[in-house]
Design a protein around this motif. Structure first.
Motif, PDB file in Angstrom:
ATOM      1  N   VAL A   1      66.852   0.376  61.296  1.00  0.00           N
ATOM      2  CA  VAL A   1      65.487   0.125  60.818  1.00  0.00           C
ATOM      3  C   VAL A   1      65.272   0.975  59.570  1.00  0.00           C
ATOM      4  N   ALA A   2      64.266   0.596  58.802  1.00  0.00           N
ATOM      5  CA  ALA A   2      63.843   1.415  57.661  1.00  0.00           C
ATOM      6  C   ALA A   2      62.492   2.020  58.007  1.00  0.00           C
ATOM      7  N   GLN A   3      62.372   3.349  57.925  1.00  0.00           N
ATOM      8  CA  GLN A   3      61.122   4.053  58.223  1.00  0.00           C
ATOM      9  C   GLN A   3      60.456   4.442  56.902  1.00  0.00           C
ATOM     10  N   THR A   4      59.184   4.028  56.744  1.00  0.00           N
ATOM     11  CA  THR A   4      58.446   4.312  55.510  1.00  0.00           C
ATOM     12  C   THR A   4      57.246   5.194  55.821  1.00  0.00           C
ATOM     13  N   ILE A   5      57.110   6.286  55.037  1.00  0.00           N
ATOM     14  CA  ILE A   5      55.945   7.173  55.151  1.00  0.00           C
ATOM     15  C   ILE A   5      55.311   7.239  53.764  1.00  0.00           C
ATOM     16  N   PRO A   6      54.277   6.417  53.516  1.00  0.00           N
ATOM     17  CA  PRO A   6      53.702   6.308  52.163  1.00  0.00           C
ATOM     18  C   PRO A   6      53.182   7.629  51.610  1.00  0.00           C
ATOM     19  N   SER A   7      52.544   8.440  52.444  1.00  0.00           N
ATOM     20  CA  SER A   7      51.950   9.684  51.941  1.00  0.00           C
ATOM     21  C   SER A   7      52.999  10.642  51.412  1.00  0.00           C
ATOM     22  N   LEU A   8      54.220  10.535  51.875  1.00  0.00           N
ATOM     23  CA  LEU A   8      55.308  11.387  51.395  1.00  0.00           C
ATOM     24  C   LEU A   8      56.160  10.690  50.352  1.00  0.00           C
ATOM     25  N   GLY A   9      55.890   9.384  50.150  1.00  0.00           N
ATOM     26  CA  GLY A   9      56.659   8.619  49.181  1.00  0.00           C
ATOM     27  C   GLY A   9      58.126   8.491  49.534  1.00  0.00           C
ATOM     28  N   ILE A  10      58.419   8.399  50.823  1.00  0.00           N
ATOM     29  CA  ILE A  10      59.816   8.398  51.261  1.00  0.00           C
ATOM     30  C   ILE A  10      60.071   7.216  52.181  1.00  0.00           C
ATOM     31  N   GLN A  11      61.216   6.572  51.977  1.00  0.00           N
ATOM     32  CA  GLN A  11      61.698   5.553  52.900  1.00  0.00           C
ATOM     33  C   GLN A  11      63.133   5.915  53.290  1.00  0.00           C
ATOM     34  N   THR A  12      63.391   5.961  54.564  1.00  0.00           N
ATOM     35  CA  THR A  12      64.702   6.386  55.067  1.00  0.00           C
ATOM     36  C   THR A  12      65.247   5.355  56.044  1.00  0.00           C
ATOM     37  N   LYS A  13      66.529   5.094  55.925  1.00  0.00           N
ATOM     38  CA  LYS A  13      67.187   4.222  56.890  1.00  0.00           C
ATOM     39  C   LYS A  13      67.489   5.015  58.158  1.00  0.00           C
ATOM     40  N   ARG A  14      67.056   4.486  59.267  1.00  0.00           N
ATOM     41  CA  ARG A  14      67.266   5.141  60.558  1.00  0.00           C
ATOM     42  C   ARG A  14      68.167   4.288  61.434  1.00  0.00           C
ATOM     43  N   LYS A  15      68.773   4.925  62.377  1.00  0.00           N
ATOM     44  CA  LYS A  15      69.649   4.228  63.308  1.00  0.00           C
ATOM     45  C   LYS A  15      69.266   4.617  64.732  1.00  0.00           C
ATOM     46  N   PHE A  16      69.058   3.604  65.556  1.00  0.00           N
ATOM     47  CA  PHE A  16      68.829   3.809  66.975  1.00  0.00           C
ATOM     48  C   PHE A  16      70.138   3.561  67.733  1.00  0.00           C
ATOM     49  N   ILE A  17      70.359   4.342  68.760  1.00  0.00           N
ATOM     50  CA  ILE A  17      71.489   4.104  69.661  1.00  0.00           C
ATOM     51  C   ILE A  17      70.927   3.847  71.049  1.00  0.00           C
ATOM     52  N   TYR A  18      71.282   2.691  71.597  1.00  0.00           N
ATOM     53  CA  TYR A  18      70.758   2.267  72.892  1.00  0.00           C
ATOM     54  C   TYR A  18      71.892   2.204  73.907  1.00  0.00           C
ATOM     55  N   SER A  19      71.667   2.819  75.063  1.00  0.00           N
ATOM     56  CA  SER A  19      72.669   2.809  76.132  1.00  0.00           C
ATOM     57  C   SER A  19      72.391   1.656  77.083  1.00  0.00           C
ATOM     58  N   VAL A  20      73.370   0.755  77.233  1.00  0.00           N
ATOM     59  CA  VAL A  20      73.214  -0.381  78.136  1.00  0.00           C
ATOM     60  C   VAL A  20      73.231   0.082  79.583  1.00  0.00           C
ATOM     61  N   VAL A  21      74.040   1.103  79.874  1.00  0.00           N
ATOM     62  CA  VAL A  21      74.130   1.601  81.251  1.00  0.00           C
ATOM     63  C   VAL A  21      72.825   2.262  81.674  1.00  0.00           C
ATOM     64  N   GLU A  22      72.269   3.104  80.781  1.00  0.00           N
ATOM     65  CA  GLU A  22      71.038   3.825  81.119  1.00  0.00           C
ATOM     66  C   GLU A  22      69.791   3.002  80.840  1.00  0.00           C
ATOM     67  N   HIS A  23      69.916   1.916  80.051  1.00  0.00           N
ATOM     68  CA  HIS A  23      68.756   1.128  79.617  1.00  0.00           C
ATOM     69  C   HIS A  23      67.754   2.016  78.890  1.00  0.00           C
TER      70      HIS A  23
END
Length: 719
Positions: free
Chosen positions: A145-167
């Motif tokens: 996902v891309a996370q945008t924070i307008p007040s800081l003028g920053i957009q950062t690419k983020r990565k989530f890791i999801y565990s299928v076993v733990e849900h």
């Protein structure tokens, strides 16, 4: 002994990289909820007080990896991240997220060496050594996902890791997460890049809050073991928690045996045999072997028997085989006082074979031969052969010849033994020497016998029977002319050859060579592939002769040719002296678009499509420079048939009265051509280039002559 111990003790968890799309929707849904809740929480509003609990419910813990306000990218825990928003931004830090995008799914199964198939006598075994998947440790779904924070003028690419076993979500991070490092390590390990995998493991383990350290350390330990760097393993055992001490003992045992400190090794095995770690039953079998032979302890055959029984009961695959070796092949007067149960020795070795211990196959087969159960004897030989063991190739090949009288299949398996690259080193460690098969030439003799209908004994035969078989070879060698006739059957192969000998050469065990079979000049191997799948580029053009002028056009006046693709089946049977036939059946698709045209003031761009079948019939001559590389050229005729064609405009106003592309120009749809071409083949890959000159008049008008020409370039994979 060192190989045996490494075989038994190497059972640390190992991991391989795979791909799966299972649970992708589940992961995307969890990430979408997380992003929505976090946006609401950070932006303020009446719902934020409950959103922190809802966010934590989506995650494996409140302490998963995340980051602060992005400016520093300092890694903090999720609960600290939310607290930072509350304290510093008073829940008024506006942020938004892009639509979550699936990246990949990393399947992380636990795998082990298939040591039950390993022939620890030092033989081939590599052919049957593999990895066994014991079950999935987890599946990591990676979401961007891309996370945008307008007040800081920053957009950062983020990565989530999801565990299928733990849900659950495991991390909300950028690319330098220890989870990503471990995934990179898994990929490097699966590619056998052990040094790179170990480097990634070290980086992941250096992260203090990485909560998958046990699995990552197991991967690092296996890298060290495969690199034969046993001492380096100690670096990673502290990450194994409560199992640290028992794993250290295993390493102590391996190093003790490597240094021939059998007293220390025996002490380690006593502890391991009483533990309940993975493969402890194999440790019990090894301890029994120490007692049976007096390694590092007082020889005690009764204790050896007791430990073998325990190991067998607990599921050890090698216990039965080691027991068989210690109590069937090693005589001891104390064995007379042991309380063997009826049929116990045979049941031991059979159980070992049924559990997959490769060396046990042949012992069981010999037992079945003694019981006159020839079908069961052959069954166990075949299992060894199918696992890629040279001893299996030889034993099954001999059984097929002597019992089933199946010459063709017998030759197939014996040739696999003869053509094995490590046959010589394999024979140095194998017990088939007792049958008289001590060298590579001895195996070649057996193949020679089967090809020339000289009876061979089954693998369960005696050394004398094999010597009699070889004596008959000697007699044929001494009584025949220089060129001993070989079978003309198609399954004979010249890949096994010795030096030529004259009729006066006498046969001895040490100087035996058999004759090289002559092969007709410039002939391919008998396993030369004659069919394959072909794809390529094709051009079609029309040669026009009118009023003494000659010119070439494509379908449109402003083009010289139309282009297409060709795919089909190539068939190339080859005969003696380099001659053969090149034929097959191909589908061709052409597409051509004209430059813009104008009709009644309306501009349009016409296009045509052509679907055709092509059948070549060529005589071919091939120069076989080697088994892998050939050059060739050919000539003959080719036939084309247009099965469908169309011509269209891109205008809603204009259209052709006849939308058949060939009818509109009064072209015929069938063509015959004279063709010539050539190409190269390396291994199974073949490149062809063909020119085609039309023979038939393609139009009905008497005022001009139109013929169709083609040019083709193809790449084929022959099989």
């Amino acid at each position: 002994m060192k190989k045996l111990v490494a075989l038994i003790l190497v059972f640390f968890p190992m991991y391989m990289l795979g791909q799966t799309t299972d649970a992708k929707d589940e992961a995307l849904s969890a990430v979408s909820k997380f992003c929505t809740l976090l946006s609401q929480y950070s932006n303020g509003g009446t719902t934020y007080l409950n959103n922190d609990r809802k966010i934590f419910d989506l995650c494996s813990s409140q302490k998963i990896s995340t980051f602060d306000d992005i400016k520093s990218n300092k890694e903090v825990m999720l609960n600290s991240y939310l607290s930072l928003i509350t304290r510093q931004y008073k829940n008024h830090l506006k942020m938004s997220f892009s639509q979550p995008q699936f990246v990949e799914a990393l399947t992380i199964p636990t795998v082990q060496l298939i040591k039950k198939y390993q022939n620890f006598e030092g033989g081939l075994a590599l052919a049957s050594q593999d990895l066994k998947v014991d079950g999935n440790l987890d599946v990591y779904i990676l979401i961007d996902v891309a996370q945008t924070i307008p007040s800081l003028g920053i957009q950062t690419k983020r990565k989530f890791i999801y565990s299928v076993v733990e849900h659950k979500l495991l991390a909300f991070i950028v690319g330098n997460s220890p989870f990503i490092m471990m995934c990179n390590a898994i990929k490097a390990y699966s590619e056998n890049n052990l040094g790179k995998a170990l480097n990634y493991c070290d980086k992941a383990l250096a992260n203090e809050r990485f909560d998958k350290k046990f699995a990552c350390a197991g991967l690092a330990i296996n890298c060290c073991l495969k690199m034969n760097n046993y001492r380096e393993c100690y670096k990673y055992t502290p990450y194994l928690g409560e199992q640290k001490e028992i794993y250290n003992i295993m390493l102590d045992c391996m190093l003790a045996i490597e240094s021939k400190d059998m007293n220390k090794a025996f002490g380690c095995l006593q502890i391991l045999a009483e533990s309940k770690v993975a493969n402890y039953s194999d440790c019990q079998a090894l301890l029994a072997n120490f007692y049976a032979n007096g390694y590092g302890c007082t020889r005690n055959r009764q204790k050896a028997l007791d430990w073998y029984r325990s190991a067998n009961k607990e599921g050890s695959a090698i216990a039965g085989y080691m027991f068989w070796i210690d109590f069937m092949y090693v005589e001891d007067k104390d064995d007379e006082n042991l309380d063997f149960k009826e049929g116990e020795i045979y049941n031991f070795i059979k159980t070992s074979a049924e559990r997959g211990c490769l060396p046990s196959f042949y012992e069981v087969a010999l037992c079945e031969a003694n019981f006159n159960n020839t079908e069961k004897e052959g069954y166990w030989y075949k299992k060894g052969a199918e696992l890629g063991d040279i001893k299996g190739f030889v034993s099954y090949g001999l059984w097929l010849s002597s019992v089933k009288h199946n010459k063709q299949e017998s030759i197939y398996w014996l040739k696999k033994a003869v053509n094995s690259s490590n046959l010589s080193s394999y024979l140095e460690h194998q017990d088939i020497k007792k049958y008289g098969m001590e060298t590579v030439d001895d195996i070649k003799k057996l193949l020679y016998c089967v090809e020339h209908d000289i009876p061979v004994p089954s693998f369960s035969g005696t050394k004398e029977q094999f010597e009699e078989c070889f004596r008959k070879v000697s007699e044929q060698m001494s009584s025949s002319s220089t060129n001993i006739p070989h079978s003309s059957n198609s399954y004979s192969n010249s890949s096994y050859t010795g030096s030529n000998t004259s009729s006066s050469t006498s046969y001895t065990q040490s100087s035996y060579t058999y004759r090289k079979r002559s092969k007709p000049f410039n002939c391919p191997n008998e396993d030369h592939p004659v069919a394959g799948f072909s794809v390529g580029y094709v051009q079609k053009q029309w040669s026009v002769k009118s009023d003494g002028e000659k010119f070439k056009v494509g379908y449109w006046d402003d083009s010289k040719f139309i282009s297409g693709v060709q795919a089909g089946i190539r068939v190339e049977p080859l005969f003696k002296y380099g001659f053969g036939i090149d034929t097959g059946l191909y589908y061709e698709f052409y597409y051509s678009k004209s430059k813009p045209q104008t009709s009644d003031g309306v501009e349009f761009s016409p296009s045509m499509q052509d679907h055709s079948l092509y059948l070549p019939i060529h005589a071919e001559y091939r120069l076989n420079f080697s088994d892998s590389f050939q050059a060739f050229f050919y000539g003959g005729v080719g036939f084309d048939l247009v099965v469908a064609s169309s011509i269209k405009t891109n205008s809603d106003i204009l259209e052709y009265e006849d939308d058949d592309a060939y009818h509109s120009l009064d072209f015929k749809k069938f063509n015959a051509s004279v063709e010539f071409g050539g190409g190269l083949r390396y291994s199974c890959f073949q490149l062809n280039f063909t020119m085609s000159k039309g023979l038939l008049k393609m139009n009905s008008s008497d005022e001009m002559m139109i013929k169709q020409n083609k040019m083709m370039c193809n790449l084929s994979v022959m099989f």
